[in-house]
Design a protein around this motif. Structure first.
Motif, mmCIF file in Angstrom:
data_model
loop_
_atom_site.group_PDB
_atom_site.id
_atom_site.type_symbol
_atom_site.label_atom_id
_atom_site.label_comp_id
_atom_site.label_asym_id
_atom_site.label_seq_id
_atom_site.Cartn_x
_atom_site.Cartn_y
_atom_site.Cartn_z
ATOM 1 N N LEU A 54 1.091 -1.279 -0.218
ATOM 2 C CA LEU A 54 -0.514 -0.206 -0.261
ATOM 3 C C LEU A 54 0.861 1.457 -0.135
ATOM 4 C CD1 LEU A 54 -2.533 -0.925 2.525
ATOM 5 C CD2 LEU A 54 -2.512 -1.401 0.689
ATOM 6 N N THR A 55 0.706 1.959 -0.850
ATOM 7 C CA THR A 55 1.592 3.163 -0.738
ATOM 8 C C THR A 55 0.517 4.503 -1.375
ATOM 9 O OG1 THR A 55 3.917 4.356 -1.439
ATOM 10 C CG2 THR A 55 2.290 3.418 -3.048
ATOM 11 N N GLY A 77 -5.310 7.065 -2.058
ATOM 12 C CA GLY A 77 -5.704 8.712 -2.146
ATOM 13 C C GLY A 77 -5.573 9.018 -1.264
ATOM 14 N N ALA A 78 -6.379 7.993 0.113
ATOM 15 C CA ALA A 78 -6.699 8.815 1.469
ATOM 16 C C ALA A 78 -5.652 8.316 1.996
ATOM 17 C CB ALA A 78 -8.073 9.007 1.433
ATOM 18 N N SER A 79 -6.056 7.107 3.580
ATOM 19 C CA SER A 79 -5.493 7.088 4.637
ATOM 20 C C SER A 79 -4.449 5.519 4.012
ATOM 21 C CB SER A 79 -5.977 6.730 5.719
ATOM 22 O OG SER A 79 -5.560 5.982 6.979
ATOM 23 N N ARG A 83 -7.601 1.725 4.059
ATOM 24 C CA ARG A 83 -7.222 1.124 3.383
ATOM 25 C C ARG A 83 -6.741 -0.558 3.507
ATOM 26 N NH1 ARG A 83 -7.759 1.718 -2.075
ATOM 27 N NH2 ARG A 83 -7.730 -0.416 -3.276
ATOM 28 N N LEU A 84 -6.015 -0.272 4.658
ATOM 29 C CA LEU A 84 -5.356 -1.631 4.655
ATOM 30 C C LEU A 84 -6.198 -2.533 5.613
ATOM 31 C CD1 LEU A 84 -2.777 -3.538 6.287
ATOM 32 C CD2 LEU A 84 -2.675 -2.334 7.997
#
Ligand code: ZN
Ligand code: ZN
Length: 364
Positions: A54-55, A77-79, A83-84
């Motif tokens: 994730l980046t 795009g956000a956190s 997302r994790l």
């Protein structure tokens, strides 16, 4: 199989052996090792079936060029943390997860410990050095990168020495050396360049300062180069503007002998403490034991200080394929210090010293 796929395979075997369903990797050198990603913001989740990176948007183009096909990349795009959690929801078999205790801030740990406390199905476990242990043994490509980082550093040192004069400051010398390192292809400086003159050379971690170098001073260089992410780490000690005096020669000879015999005798399979003793016992016998106050060496690789350690307290055996420094020193407060540091590959057939720059007490 790519190097990344091979590393992921080894990590998955380590996870299975620890009864873990997944590892959350947050240390950037570990992320680079497991995916190829060199950016400064990322989280990696490794499960038996998947490696997820994730980046953020800044790296959307970069990841295409450097992340291994064995890794699934998600641009968020956000956190990254939100997302994790979403990605974890989609992995029903993942229940017991580990995080890297040495690399998670308390603030970040609170995120997943909170997430776990609301009745979620995840159990978080601390993991210590799971990836660092894999990184100890270098493959041929990693050794080749370190070899090139050594070559760059030695070239830069050779180009710097003819410019050194009494009357320059330590910072003048550091500036020249860092210019030569960049010119020779170093991607950066693995740590703040140490240039220490006269009595300041007795400070094992001196930073280059405005101190002026005097005729007859010892001048200690400890520096490195970075090539394709991998570091070298070299120390040499010289005398400026005068022939070495008897004491400088005596101390320098003691350190050079300790360095030479430890580099020749260090072996994969030896405990870190036995490797440390190769130099320490010799320096002790000469009466300078109290003046050698740090450990003999450390691993180098993606980081300038990594496992394994060669120290009085290191019980674990040095693995084959490790690249370690051999850096004995003698430091006498108020007088000065001498250190000589080489980079050594612990091959299965014996050690190979990568550094070739001459070790005599040269007069600059
Ligand atoms: Zn060093
Ligand atoms: Zn070092």
């Amino acid at each position: 199989m790519s190097a990344v796929a091979e590393r992921l395979g080894r990590l998955r075997r380590a996870l299975a052996a620890s009864d873990l369903d997944a590892l959350l990797v947050s240390a950037l050198p570990n992320i680079r090792y497991l995916t190829g990603f060199t950016g400064s913001n990322g989280l990696v989740l490794v499960t038996p079936g998947e490696c997820l990176l994730l980046t953020d948007f800044r790296y959307a183009t970069q990841v295409k060029g450097e992340v291994d096909p064995a890794v699934r990349t998600v641009i968020e795009g956000a956190s990254l943390w939100q997302r994790l959690w979403k990605e974890l929801q989609a992995l029903p078999g993942t229940r017991v997860l580990a995080f890297e205790t040495a690399h998670v801030t308390h603030q970040d740990a609170a995120r997943f410990l909170d997430a776990a406390s609301d009745g979620s199905r995840w159990l978080w476990r601390p993991a210590v050095n799971l990836v660092e242990v894999l990184r100890e043994s270098k493959d041929d490509d990693e050794v080749a990168r370190i070899r090139e980082a050594v070559r760059i550093a030695e070239h830069a040192l050779g180009a710097t020495l003819p410019h050194v004069r009494a009357g320059m400051t330590e910072l003048d010398v550091a500036a020249r050396l860092e210019f030569e390192l960049r010119s020779a292809g170093s991607e950066g400086f693995p740590f703040e360049t140490i240039i220490a003159a006269g009595a300041r050379s007795a400070l094992p971690h001196a930073r280059a300062s405005r101190a002026v170098i005097a005729k007859g001073d010892l001048l200690l260089f400890d520096f490195g180069a970075v090539h394709a992410g991998y570091c070298s780490d070299i120390t040499r000690t010289f005398v400026v503007g005068a022939a070495p005096d008897a004491r400088q020669l005596e101390v320098h000879t003691a350190v050079r002998e300790a360095n030479g015999s430890a580099s020749a005798l260090v072996r994969a399979g030896m405990r870190g403490r036995d490797a440390d003793a190769l130099a320490r016992d010799y320096i002790d016998r000469l009466g300078y034991g109290e003046a050698f106050g740090h450990s003999l060496g450390h691993g180098i690789g993606l980081e300038i200080h990594e496992a394994p350690r060669l120290s009085k307290t290191a019980e674990s055996p040095l693995p084959a394929g490790a690249v370690v420094t051999i850096e004995p020193g003698i430091y006498l407060e108020g007088w000065g210090g001498v250190r000589i540091e080489d980079d050594v590959v612990l091959g299965s057939e014996g050690p190979e010293v990568l550094t070739t720059f001459q070790r005599d007490l040269l007069q600059l």
